[in-house]
Design an enzyme around this catalytic site. Structure first.
Site, short mmCIF file in Angstrom:
data_model
loop_
_atom_site.label_atom_id
_atom_site.label_comp_id
_atom_site.label_asym_id
_atom_site.label_seq_id
_atom_site.Cartn_x
_atom_site.Cartn_y
_atom_site.Cartn_z
N LYS A 160 -1.43 2.05 -9.84
CA LYS A 160 -0.50 1.74 -8.76
C LYS A 160 -0.43 2.95 -7.83
O LYS A 160 0.00 4.04 -8.23
CB LYS A 160 0.90 1.43 -9.32
CG LYS A 160 1.93 1.17 -8.24
CD LYS A 160 3.25 0.70 -8.79
CE LYS A 160 4.26 0.54 -7.67
NZ LYS A 160 5.55 0.04 -8.15
N LYS A 172 -3.11 -1.95 -7.62
CA LYS A 172 -2.15 -2.28 -6.57
C LYS A 172 -2.06 -1.15 -5.56
O LYS A 172 -1.94 0.00 -5.98
CB LYS A 172 -0.78 -2.50 -7.22
CG LYS A 172 0.34 -2.74 -6.25
CD LYS A 172 1.65 -2.71 -6.97
CE LYS A 172 2.75 -2.79 -5.93
NZ LYS A 172 4.05 -2.64 -6.48
C1 PBG Z 1 8.74 -1.59 -7.98
C2 PBG Z 1 7.71 -2.32 -7.23
C3 PBG Z 1 7.25 -2.15 -5.91
C4 PBG Z 1 6.36 -3.19 -5.67
C5 PBG Z 1 6.25 -3.92 -6.84
N1 PBG Z 1 7.08 -3.36 -7.81
C6 PBG Z 1 7.66 -1.20 -4.86
C7 PBG Z 1 7.46 0.24 -4.97
O1 PBG Z 1 6.78 0.74 -5.86
O2 PBG Z 1 8.04 0.91 -4.14
C8 PBG Z 1 5.65 -3.46 -4.37
C9 PBG Z 1 5.24 -4.86 -4.12
C10 PBG Z 1 4.92 -5.19 -2.70
O3 PBG Z 1 4.87 -4.33 -1.80
O4 PBG Z 1 4.70 -6.39 -2.46
N2 PBG Z 1 8.48 -0.28 -8.29
#
Ligand code: PBG
Length: 327
Positions: free
Chosen positions: A195, A248
């Site tokens: 991520k 992601k």
């Molecule tokens: C929670 C989370 C996030 C997303 C999914 N789970 C946001 C972040 O890390 O700030 C992002 C999903 C998206 O942008 O569609 N941590």
């Protein structure tokens, strides 16, 4: 064989010829639909930066889940927006918390629908970080215990899969152990393994009310220029017990999806994130892009890169288009 004996255009001449040699096909089976659940009743708040996406109260879920199920989409992932936030994100593991109630309703309404829950603290902490703080730093090890409580509370409510997205080191192992010790050996883990610290999450933070109140997430989410590091993250999560690994965002990281696909034999998910959704929506609204064609092209490319599963806000549209055969 070379030109003029070999002519690649021969097999592109008609739609049926193209269909016969098509290498990648997007299917409704590949889709996971994200849902934002909010406290209150009879609420359906549009998210301004994500046209077509809403924050829904639990009572509004029934209709929504039936629609998703009827479209043949196999799974949803819930994100919760609690009424109260505090330093430790304690609403995240409250047994009557927003996600826990959403999961129960989902399991009552559509027992076969796979229910995934996002395990993170950023929507629940007053400071908006994904873990608890020690000074201005996110304290990795102190956060792990809270994350395992969150995961257990989701499993207890009936979640089929928990999806840790916090990026704390060691969280998959701690969550796997906690689930097993509490009798949830059957609850699977989809790890947000690679991520990245991406600016494409902007619209999500509006939808989930989860923007950090100071600083950013660079000390825990991955640095975008790194690809080999993603392999180490995925390896760790698999060793710690992940059942599905995720990359992601998706579009700016297609190379990472491919790398993960080639190096591991685990199911790979890719998150077509909020900013990727909003870009297409905005350009389509202006008449600059053909939404349906662009969405199909983008999602098929994510699959071609190596993803088995795609989390996308377009899931309902795609399921409809596939059903209508309009693709
Ligand atoms: C929670 C989370 C996030 C997303 C999914 N789970 C946001 C972040 O890390 O700030 C992002 C999903 C998206 O942008 O569609 N941590």
């Amino acid at each position: 064989m070379r030109y003029p004996e070999y002519r690649p255009r021969r097999m592109r001449r008609t739609e049926n010829l193209r269909r016969m040699i098509r290498e990648t096909r997007l299917s409704v089976d590949d889709l996971i639909y994200p849902i934002f659940v909010i406290e209150g009743e009879n609420i359906k708040n549009p998210v301004p930066s994500m046209p077509g996406v809403f924050q829904l109260s639990v009572d509004k879920l029934v209709e929504e889940l039936k629609e998703i199920s009827n479209l043949g989409i196999p799974a949803v992932i819930f994100f919760g927006i609690p009424a109260e936030k505090d330093e430790r994100g304690s609403e995240a593991y409250a047994q009557s918390g927003i996600v826990q109630r959403a999961v129960k309703v989902a399991k009552e309404t559509c027992p076969d629908l796979v229910v995934i829950t996002d395990v993170c603290l950023c929507e629940y902490t007053s400071h908006g970080h994904c873990g608890i703080l020690k000074g201005r730093e996110v304290d990795n090890d102190a956060t792990l215990e809270i994350l395992s409580r969150v995961a257990i509370s989701h499993a207890r409510a009936g979640a089929d899969i928990v999806a840790p997205s916090d990026m704390m080191d060691g969280r998959v192992g701690v969550i796997r152990k906690a689930l097993d010790e509490n009798g949830f050996t059957h609850t699977a883990i989809m790890a947000y393994s690679a991520k990245y610290c991406s600016s494409f999450y902007g619209p999500f933070r509006e939808a989930a009310d989860s923007a950090p109140q100071f600083g950013d997430r660079r000390s825990y989410q991955m640095d975008p220029p790194n690809a080999l590091e993603a392999l180490r993250e995925v390896q760790l999560d698999i060793e710690e017990g992940a059942d599905i690994v995720m990359v992601k965002p998706a579009l700016a990281y297609l190379d990472v999806i491919r790398l993960v696909r080639e190096n591991f034999d685990y199911p790979v998910a890719a998150y077509n994130v909020s900013g990727e959704y909003s870009m297409i929506k905005a350009a389509s609204q202006k008449g600059w892009l053909d939404e349906r064609r662009v969405v199909m092209e983008v999602l098929t490319s994510i699959k071609r890169a190596g993803a088995d599963l795609i989390l996308t806000y377009f899931a309902k549209d795609v399921a409809r288009w596939l059903k209508e055969g309009k693709v």
